[in-house]
Enzyme design. Structure first.
Site, PDB file in Angstrom:
ATOM      1  CB  SER A 304      -0.959  -0.003   1.199  1.00 19.83           C
ATOM      2  OG  SER A 304      -1.917  -1.035   1.039  1.00 19.83           O
ATOM      3  CB  THR A 305       4.309   2.275   0.711  1.00 19.75           C
ATOM      4  OG1 THR A 305       4.848   1.051   0.194  1.00 19.75           O
ATOM      5  CG2 THR A 305       4.322   2.237   2.234  1.00 19.75           C
TER       6      THR A 305
END
Length: 694
Positions: A304-305
């Site tokens: 998700s980064t």
């Protein structure tokens, strides 16, 4: 007359020949000067000194030293000129003494000293008798054991132990098969990539072939060129703290691997970096055959980064609609599911909330709005799928699966795309700054030791502008919701007194049978930028498949992020209010009071070693550039007393110990909190001191 004429012709011919030889020094194409020089002169190789490696402030990270291998002469015919034996006389005593200094029992040493073949000239002690330190060598010599001898090899000392080991690297010895000269060769990290500059080149000189080997001043040779001095961008104080906190995290979670790196968002300079597993560069403890530099060699799915970049692309291209609602939980693309970490979802929520809650479905919708062609263009604009050209060996370029619609959507939330930490940090600089993407670098400068000239200087390098400045500011604003909204996934990362822009990440591990399941089969990550409105530092942490989860992983990872980032911001504020660098003056030969005055005048902290009245030596050397308030050691001769070391760095203690001939044992990490010998106590040679770091 005939006889006289004949004699004159003979003598004239011989005289002419002698005159020719004397003048031209050549007989039948043989150069007599060269032949004579070979007989009466000896060529010597002058070994170049390998350059040191420093942090950005001149703190020593790697320097030259020597190690020894011990062996025992058994031949009883070996006797010195003074008639004393040069062979082992008392094997029992020798074995008992040696067992104190090398990792072998008395019984095993005794067995080696009594080989099956009684005619052996000498015996060695295997790995246990190799790579002995100078201190241990001196202790064995002091024991005065007949027949115990040593061979000396060049070695490299890394005084900080585990300290950005994957970046600094290591050396190994290499023997020239023609000359037999042993040299240090870089085998990893900066030591390898800058080996030619660090090694310099050996010189050659000729000396008279006499017992005294008097140097012939008229003889010509190639001058020695010592290796260059390399200054990294690392900050020792910050690096020491990062190592300590990462050791704690590693112990708490037992991951397969972990990384943490801090980059100056304004320049791209790497100010601290570490990984687990790691190793002690001096002892090599922890290094294995499958060891990798995870910063550049290991590409992985970031999870998700990656949403930071799909958000940036959407804002920049006009496809971000923060307050529009979408159905969270599950989203079908051509019959294939995109699922949130909460498969049931949170109902109809706005996209801006979906980002803070790390919704995969939200970013899949965003990718669909942009279209795969435009999204692919932004992936390239952020320089993913290509090497950062860091200069480190075996760097991975990453890669991705982008053929089918489901694969294209997956990349928007960090799956189906493989990226290195260095690539992520490089791309994050565009978000932390004004949209300009900066190349991360770790070499501050390289200095020629002979001239003092800077032959290379690292600098801020813009490699592209993937987004506008206004977009970068908007992305950071949205990222703050991750930390400060109650529904955000990064609420544990708050830093008192500063606004944090950040993003959490979790990525399942891709296998040949699909993605693995279970909390332990996940790569957890975090990126934080502080202060959020105008970041000075970016920190990126990854935690790969922790085997232990004693509590919320965000809280445990925040235990690394918060203190390290606070320290970075504190040091930054300090640097802004002081004169950064000054040149150490020469104080050798001055009386102590005058030397102290001169050093204090340019804002250094003099430490007097000895009870003499005049300075005989100084460390670091004159004309070395250092940050203000660094310690400069001035040696005066006479009795040496222990100073109060509280607050000293490990490097300061090692410098003092070297000058005072002390043996130091460190406990902990950080800076000196206590010492086993009271300040003011007179030092004895080879005395041991315990120092507690905190």
């Amino acid at each position: 007359m005939l006889f006289l004429i004949t004699v004159l012709i003979i003598f004239g011919t011989l005289g002419g020949r002698f005159l020719y030889v004397a003048s031209f020094k050549e007989v039948k194409d043989h150069d007599l000067s060269t032949a004579a020089r070979k007989i009466y002169m000896q060529t010597q190789v002058i070994n170049a000194r390998r350059g040191n490696i420093y942090d950005a402030n001149g703190m020593l990270l790697a320097e030259n030293t020597s190690t020894y291998s011990v062996y025992a002469i058994l031949d009883k015919k070996q006797v010195g000129l003074n008639g004393k034996p040069n062979h082992v006389v008392d094997k029992e005593k020798t074995a008992a003494e040696l067992s104190k200094y090398i990792p072998l029992s008395k019984e095993k040493i005794l067995a080696i000293l009594n080989p099956a073949n009684p005619n052996l000239f000498q015996v060695e002690f295997g790995n246990a008798g190799a790579n002995i330190s100078i201190e241990t060598h001196n202790q064995i010599v002091a024991a005065k054991l007949p027949g115990i001898q040593f061979t000396k090899q060049p070695a490299r000392l890394y005084p900080n132990g585990i300290f950005a080991s994957h970046l600094i690297g290591i050396t190994q010895t290499q023997t020239n098969p023609k000359t037999g000269v042993i040299a240090l060769i870089g085998a990893m990290g900066i030591e390898r990539e800058l080996n030619t500059l660090l090694a310099g080149h050996n010189g050659i000189r000729e000396v008279k072939n006499t017992p005294s080997y008097t140097i012939d001043d008229k003889a010509k040779g190639d001058p020695v060129k010592n290796g260059d001095q390399v200054y990294t961008t690392l900050d020792s104080k910050l690096q020491t703290l990062l190592e300590s906190e990462m050791t704690t995290l590693d112990g708490q979670t037992a991951p397969i691997s972990a990384t943490a790196t801090v980059v100056d968002a304004r320049t791209g300079a790497i100010v601290a970096t570490t990984q687990r597993p790691t190793f002690d560069a001096t002892t090599r403890e922890g290094i294995g055959k499958l060891w990798q530099n995870l910063l550049v060699e290991n590409s992985f799915e970031p999870g998700s980064t990656m949403k930071v970049f799909s958000l940036a692309a959407a804002i920049n291209s006009g496809n971000w609609h923060p307050n529009e609602l979408y159905q969270s939980g599950t989203y079908l693309i051509n019959g294939q599911k995109v699922t949130d970490w909460n498969p049931r979802g949170w109902g109809m929520i706005p996209y801006i909330q979906g980002f803070a809650m790390s919704s995969n479905v939200a970013m899949a919708h965003v990718e669909q709005m942009m279209g795969p062609s435009l999204w692919h263009k932004y992936i390239n604009a952020f320089h993913f799928n290509e090497s950062t050209n860091s200069g480190l060996a075996n760097e991975s370029a990453g890669g991705m699966q982008f053929k089918y619609p489901i694969e294209q959507a997956n990349t928007a939330f960090g799956q189906g795309i493989r990226i290195t930490p260095m690539q992520m940090l490089q791309a994050f600089t565009s978000v932390a700054g004004n949209g300009q993407e900066l190349k991360p670098y770790f070499i501050s400068k390289i200095v020629d030791p002979n001239t003092g000239k800077v032959i290379f200087r690292g600098k801020r390098t813009v490699i592209g502008r993937p987004i506008k400045a206004s977009t970068a500011a908007e992305v950071r604003k949205v990222m703050q919701n991750v930390v400060y909204q109650p529904f955000g996934t990064g609420t544990a990362y708050k830093i008192p007194g500063f606004r944090v822009a950040g993003k959490t990440g979790t990525a399942q591990i891709a296998t040949s049978h699909g993605y693995s399941v279970g909390d332990e089969n996940v790569i957890h990550s975090w990126v934080g930028m502080v202060p959020a409105n105008k970041p000075k530092y970016i920190m990126y942490i990854t935690l790969n498949q922790p085997k232990k989860i004693p509590g919320p992983l965000t809280k445990l990872m925040a235990g690394v992020f918060i203190p390290v980032m606070e320290q970075a911001l504190k040091m930054d504020a300090t640097h802004e209010t002081q004169t950064a660098i000054a040149t150490i003056p020469s104080v050798t030969g001055l009386n102590v009071a005058a030397a102290q005055s001169q050093l204090q005048h340019v804002k250094f902290k003099p430490v007097v070693i000895g009870s003499g009245t005049n300075v005989t030596a100084q460390y670091p050397a004159a004309q070395t550039q250092q940050l203000n308030n660094q310690r400069v050691f001035i040696q005066t001769g006479g009795a040496i007393t222990i100073p109060d070391m509280r607050g000293w760095s490990k490097n300061d203690v090692l410098m003092f110990a070297t000058i005072a001939h002390l043996n130091v044992d460190f406990n902990g990490n950080g800076f000196v909190d206590s010492q086993s010998i009271k300040p003011g106590t007179e030092v004895q040679n080879d005395q041991s001191i315990n120092v507690q770091l905190k």
